[in-house]
Scaffold this motif. Structure first.
Motif, PDB file in Angstrom:
ATOM      1  N   ARG A  76       0.694  -1.319   0.035  1.00 28.17           N
ATOM      2  CA  ARG A  76      -0.014  -0.021  -0.074  1.00 28.17           C
ATOM      3  C   ARG A  76       0.750   1.304   0.230  1.00 28.17           C
ATOM      4  NH1 ARG A  76      -5.308   1.087   1.194  1.00 28.17           N
ATOM      5  NH2 ARG A  76      -5.670   3.248   2.228  1.00 28.17           N
ATOM      6  N   GLY A  77       1.902   1.213   0.759  1.00 30.84           N
ATOM      7  CA  GLY A  77       2.632   2.341   1.008  1.00 30.84           C
ATOM      8  C   GLY A  77       3.550   2.647  -0.536  1.00 30.84           C
ATOM      9  N   ARG A  78       3.939   1.773  -1.422  1.00 32.46           N
ATOM     10  CA  ARG A  78       4.684   1.916  -2.441  1.00 32.46           C
ATOM     11  C   ARG A  78       3.550   2.397  -3.559  1.00 32.46           C
ATOM     12  NH1 ARG A  78       8.394  -3.566  -3.707  1.00 32.46           N
ATOM     13  NH2 ARG A  78       9.925  -3.029  -2.055  1.00 32.46           N
ATOM     14  N   ARG A  79       2.468   1.771  -3.592  1.00 35.62           N
ATOM     15  CA  ARG A  79       1.218   2.475  -4.451  1.00 35.62           C
ATOM     16  C   ARG A  79       1.026   3.895  -4.154  1.00 35.62           C
ATOM     17  NH1 ARG A  79      -2.642  -2.724  -3.963  1.00 35.62           N
ATOM     18  NH2 ARG A  79      -1.456  -4.066  -5.320  1.00 35.62           N
ATOM     19  N   LEU A  80       0.954   4.232  -3.026  1.00 32.78           N
ATOM     20  CA  LEU A  80       0.776   5.732  -2.700  1.00 32.78           C
ATOM     21  C   LEU A  80       1.981   6.618  -3.048  1.00 32.78           C
ATOM     22  CD1 LEU A  80      -0.640   5.426   0.940  1.00 32.78           C
ATOM     23  CD2 LEU A  80      -1.938   5.896  -1.128  1.00 32.78           C
ATOM     24  N   ILE A  81       3.290   6.148  -3.199  1.00 33.59           N
ATOM     25  CA  ILE A  81       4.521   6.684  -3.516  1.00 33.59           C
ATOM     26  C   ILE A  81       4.246   7.050  -5.034  1.00 33.59           C
ATOM     27  CG2 ILE A  81       6.989   6.959  -3.800  1.00 33.59           C
ATOM     28  CD1 ILE A  81       6.754   5.689  -0.818  1.00 33.59           C
TER      29      ILE A  81
END
Length: 383
Positions: A76-81
């Motif tokens: 989820r964090g990578r997608r947000l970045i």
């Protein structure tokens, strides 16, 4: 082995082999042992009680199964970045295209003398859009349509300036008619001549256009030829061209600074222009008979190059003496008014083009070296 009997009793004997036969027998025995030995499989099978050790060297030519890259599991964090980076790029692009700070606010023009800078700006037609979307090539092509511009460079400067640097054509001729001067380029482009253009005013040869009627344009080929004549005239005749004159009788003359003129005749048609090189060559052939630097004659009629006529007295008319002065300096002279108080050179009477008594050049005069072949004949019609 052989069996022999002696006295009825058999006896065994063994033959002795020589070295060669013994070697052959040994080779056959070894070959038979190899053939008869049990066959092992091609695959390497280590002994069960032996542990193998790997080699540090890697074989580059070994082919193994294709390696499958491990699949990246997006958290989820990578997608947000990734979404934030994409949104940032789109935002920057939108700002570059829409922000007023990057909209074209000014156009700078340099290098203009004969062309009005405002005309350059209007012809360029730079759109009021983002500086990043200005098509410099299209702007350059529009400007090259102006006849006086020989080369154009268009560049952009942040935050919102378009710079245009132009290279103008060199005036080939300055034409004076009815008290007004204009510059003409080799391609026929015209522009008003002002006294502020000192360099072009002093270096451009002058044509006094005294033809009657409405103003008639000059053929570009005639402009180019007269410009070449003015450039090479001093090297051949030892003096510069004071002016060219197109008289009311449609005859063109070359006034020399020495006080004499060469009458060329009509130069209205293509055929007349094609005869100009022969006329100038005939004039150059008279250098051994006439002193062009210190003349005792006033004109050389070259309308018939095979038999040029010489006559008259040397001297320059007033209109020729005034060609180096801007017309605004002599308003009364050019209008035929009073000349009191104006420091004019001493005028000389204009010689008549009608042949009079005087030295005449022989039609069969031997040509002198280095003839006046400065221009090529005009191309025939239809080419």
């Amino acid at each position: 082995m052989q069996l022999l009997s002696t006295g009825g009793v058999p006896r065994a004997t063994t033959a002795v082999l020589d070295d060669r036969e013994q070697r052959h027998a040994t080779a056959r025995a070894q070959a038979a042992a190899i053939v008869d030995s049990p066959r092992h499989g091609r695959r390497f099978e280590p002994a069960r009680d032996r542990r193998l050790q790997g080699s540090p060297r890697r074989r580059s030519h070994a082919r193994g199964p294709a390696r499958v890259k491990p699949r990246v599991h997006w958290t989820r964090g990578r997608r947000l970045i990734a979404v934030a980076v994409l949104v940032g790029q789109v935002t920057l692009l939108a700002l570059a295209l829409l922000l007023p700070a990057f909209q074209v606010h000014g156009v700078s023009v340099t290098g203009t003398q004969l062309v009005n800078a405002q005309d350059v700006v209007e012809t360029a037609a730079v759109p009021r859009q983002s500086i990043f979307t200005v098509d410099a090539s299209a702007v350059r092509q529009r400007l090259l349509a102006l006849p006086w511009l020989q080369n154009v460079t268009v560049s952009t400067e942040l935050p919102a300036t378009v710079r245009i640097a132009v290279v103008e054509r060199t005036p080939a001729l300055r034409v004076r008619r009815d008290g007004a001067d204009s510059f003409i380029a080799g391609n026929g482009a015209t522009a008003p001549a002002t006294a502020a253009l000192e360099r072009a005013w002093s270096t451009s040869p002058v044509l006094l256009d005294d033809r009657a009627g409405t103003r008639q344009p000059l053929a570009p080929l005639l402009v180019q030829q007269l410009s070449l004549v003015a450039q090479r005239f001093p090297a051949v005749f030892g003096g510069s061209v004071a002016a060219f004159q197109w008289g009311v009788d449609d005859a063109v003359s070359i006034w020399s600074a020495g006080g004499w003129r060469a009458i060329l005749g009509h130069l209205d048609t293509q055929d007349d222009l094609s005869a100009l090189p022969a006329q100038l060559t005939a004039l150059a052939q008279l250098r051994g008979q006439l002193n062009f630097a210190h003349p005792t004659f006033g004109y050389v009629d070259l309308e018939n190059p095979a038999a040029p006529a010489v006559g008259g007295s040397p001297g320059l008319p007033r209109e020729v003496l005034q060609v180096g002065t801007p017309p605004s300096f002599f308003p009364s002279v050019l209008s035929g008014g009073d000349t009191a108080g104006v420091p004019l050179p001493t005028p000389q009477p204009s010689p008549s083009p009608t042949p009079s008594a005087g030295p005449s050049a022989s039609p069969n005069a031997a040509p002198t070296p280095n003839g006046f072949t400065i221009i090529e004949p005009a191309p025939p019609r239809g080419h």
